[in-house]
Design a protein around this motif. Structure first.
Motif, mmCIF file in Angstrom:
data_model
loop_
_atom_site.group_PDB
_atom_site.id
_atom_site.type_symbol
_atom_site.label_atom_id
_atom_site.label_comp_id
_atom_site.label_asym_id
_atom_site.label_seq_id
_atom_site.Cartn_x
_atom_site.Cartn_y
_atom_site.Cartn_z
ATOM 1 N N LEU A 215 0.808 -1.224 0.000
ATOM 2 C CA LEU A 215 0.000 0.000 0.000
ATOM 3 C C LEU A 215 0.841 1.274 0.000
ATOM 4 C CD1 LEU A 215 -2.895 -0.914 2.472
ATOM 5 C CD2 LEU A 215 -2.791 -1.175 -0.018
ATOM 6 N N THR A 216 2.133 1.143 0.224
ATOM 7 C CA THR A 216 3.028 2.302 0.175
ATOM 8 C C THR A 216 3.327 2.635 -1.281
ATOM 9 O OG1 THR A 216 4.020 1.823 2.326
ATOM 10 C CG2 THR A 216 5.316 3.155 0.802
ATOM 11 N N SER A 217 2.925 3.819 -1.705
ATOM 12 C CA SER A 217 3.086 4.228 -3.106
ATOM 13 C C SER A 217 4.386 4.994 -3.304
ATOM 14 C CB SER A 217 1.919 5.117 -3.543
ATOM 15 O OG SER A 217 0.730 4.377 -3.613
ATOM 16 N N VAL A 218 4.985 4.785 -4.478
ATOM 17 C CA VAL A 218 6.266 5.420 -4.800
ATOM 18 C C VAL A 218 6.211 5.936 -6.240
ATOM 19 C CG1 VAL A 218 8.777 5.138 -4.928
ATOM 20 C CG2 VAL A 218 7.447 3.790 -3.271
ATOM 21 N N ALA A 219 6.602 7.191 -6.431
ATOM 22 C CA ALA A 219 6.753 7.749 -7.777
ATOM 23 C C ALA A 219 8.225 7.679 -8.157
ATOM 24 C CB ALA A 219 6.254 9.187 -7.824
ATOM 25 N N VAL A 220 8.494 7.164 -9.338
ATOM 26 C CA VAL A 220 9.866 6.983 -9.811
ATOM 27 C C VAL A 220 10.087 7.846 -11.052
ATOM 28 C CG1 VAL A 220 11.538 5.327 -10.730
ATOM 29 C CG2 VAL A 220 9.969 4.639 -8.892
ATOM 30 N N ALA A 221 11.181 8.579 -11.071
ATOM 31 C CA ALA A 221 11.578 9.386 -12.227
ATOM 32 C C ALA A 221 13.091 9.373 -12.337
ATOM 33 C CB ALA A 221 11.065 10.819 -12.092
ATOM 34 N N ASP A 222 13.585 9.434 -13.532
ATOM 35 C CA ASP A 222 15.034 9.405 -13.763
ATOM 36 C C ASP A 222 15.676 8.194 -13.085
ATOM 37 O OD1 ASP A 222 14.699 11.805 -15.106
ATOM 38 O OD2 ASP A 222 15.291 13.032 -13.376
ATOM 39 N N GLY A 223 14.923 7.105 -12.996
ATOM 40 C CA GLY A 223 15.454 5.864 -12.460
ATOM 41 C C GLY A 223 15.540 5.780 -10.949
ATOM 42 N N ARG A 224 14.930 6.731 -10.237
ATOM 43 C CA ARG A 224 15.012 6.692 -8.771
ATOM 44 C C ARG A 224 13.699 7.158 -8.158
ATOM 45 N NH1 ARG A 224 16.122 11.739 -6.276
ATOM 46 N NH2 ARG A 224 16.442 13.460 -7.762
ATOM 47 N N PRO A 225 13.409 6.759 -6.928
ATOM 48 C CA PRO A 225 12.206 7.244 -6.255
ATOM 49 C C PRO A 225 12.305 8.742 -5.986
ATOM 50 C CG PRO A 225 13.096 5.307 -5.145
ATOM 51 C CD PRO A 225 14.136 5.765 -6.111
#
Length: 309
Positions: A215-225
């Protein structure tokens, strides 16, 4: 009627259940379970000199205290004590004896400045003032009726951003540790801390029994959270947000809303009906986000400070 204050016995079921019972009655907006109490005690840093105290009257646990040193602060000599008494068992001296015992323990380990969260109610604030504590900053407990809330519709992430969960980082959670450390250092507060011990974070946070990786959401960009919303649950009905944060370089893009909304939708789908969170009163951006979701303030606490001798 005699009040006895002693250390909690984590291997004794009656002790742990008594601690949880008092905390639920005095502080219903914070999630405690028997497993979480045992975990927090067994994984505390030795340098923090953490103790969990209980106050007994005629064999019944009526009060609790969590105390220790803020060992991860660059400023030495800071201690914390959070004392709560069953609202139906006040006026018997349990709070006073817990406070006195906590102060003696902390002073013996070098504490010169003590911080205590106090419920923002006249009786509790008067108690703190009588014991030499002065009011500092405020924080709020917020609640959302997740079963009936009209959550914002799910949205696709912006270009270059991917939504994942903490479970996707099971093989290597270090990138989440780095993001947690960055965002935690920017939280408003009157105690500066430095999150730098990865192994301690693994034991105390990543493997915490309340943390729900799915349930813990993570946004990833440029290969990292770059943004996350940490979910803690009791495995039944109650969901709470442990922390929502965004990396400094990615703030102002709506990512905090994105990750928290995704987590809330998944939590409701999993059967959770009540959502809790907490915010410092000066954290206007996060208070605005939670208001957007429909959270309402149900109670507040005031941090109190006392300088020792």
């Amino acid at each position: 009627m005699t009040v006895i204050v002693r250390a909690l016995r984590p291997d004794t079921t009656a002790d742990v259940e008594g601690f949880v019972r008092v905390r639920h009655r005095a502080l219903p907006h914070v999630l405690f379970t028997a497993r979480s109490v045992r975990h927090d005690l067994s994984h505390a840093d030795p340098d923090a000199h953490v103790r969990t105290l209980v106050a007994e009257v005629d064999g019944e646990i009526v009060g609790t205290a969590q105390i220790g040193l803020v060992h991860d602060s660059p400023e030495p000599g800071q201690g914390f004590l959070n004392v709560y008494v069953d609202p139906a068992r006040t006026g018997r001296g349990a709070g006073t004896l817990l406070t006195r015992t906590a102060e003696e323990h902390l002073a013996a380990h070098g504490a010169t400045k003590l911080f205590a969260w106090v419920l923002d109610e006249p009786g509790n604030r008067a108690f703190a003032e009588r014991h030499g504590y002065r009011a500092s900053r405020r924080a709020h407990f917020l609640v959302l009726d997740l079963a009936r809330a009209e959550l914002p519709p799910l949205q696709d992430p912006p270009p270059g951003v991917e939504l994942r969960t903490a479970a996707d980082f099971a093989d290597d959670p270090r990138p989440l540790f780095a993001l947690d450390a960055e965002t935690a250092s920017d939280e408003p507060g009157d105690i500066d801390t430095e999150l730098s011990d990865y192994e301690a974070w693994l034991a105390q946070t990543w493997r915490h029994p309340l943390l729900d990786h799915e349930l813990t959401s993570v946004a990833v960009a440029d290969g990292r959270p770059v943004a996350f919303s940490a979910a803690r649950t009791d495995g039944a009905r109650t969901y709470t947000t442990g922390m929502t944060g965004t990396a400094r370089a990615f703030r102002g893009r709506g990512l905090a809303k994105l990750v928290k909304n995704a987590s809330l939708h998944r939590a409701r789908a999993a059967g959770y009906t009540r959502a809790h969170t907490g915010n410092d009163a000066d954290n206007a951006p996060m208070l605005a986000i939670n208001s957007w979701f429909g959270y309402e303030i149900h109670a507040s606490e005031v941090r109190h400070v006392r300088e020792l001798g």
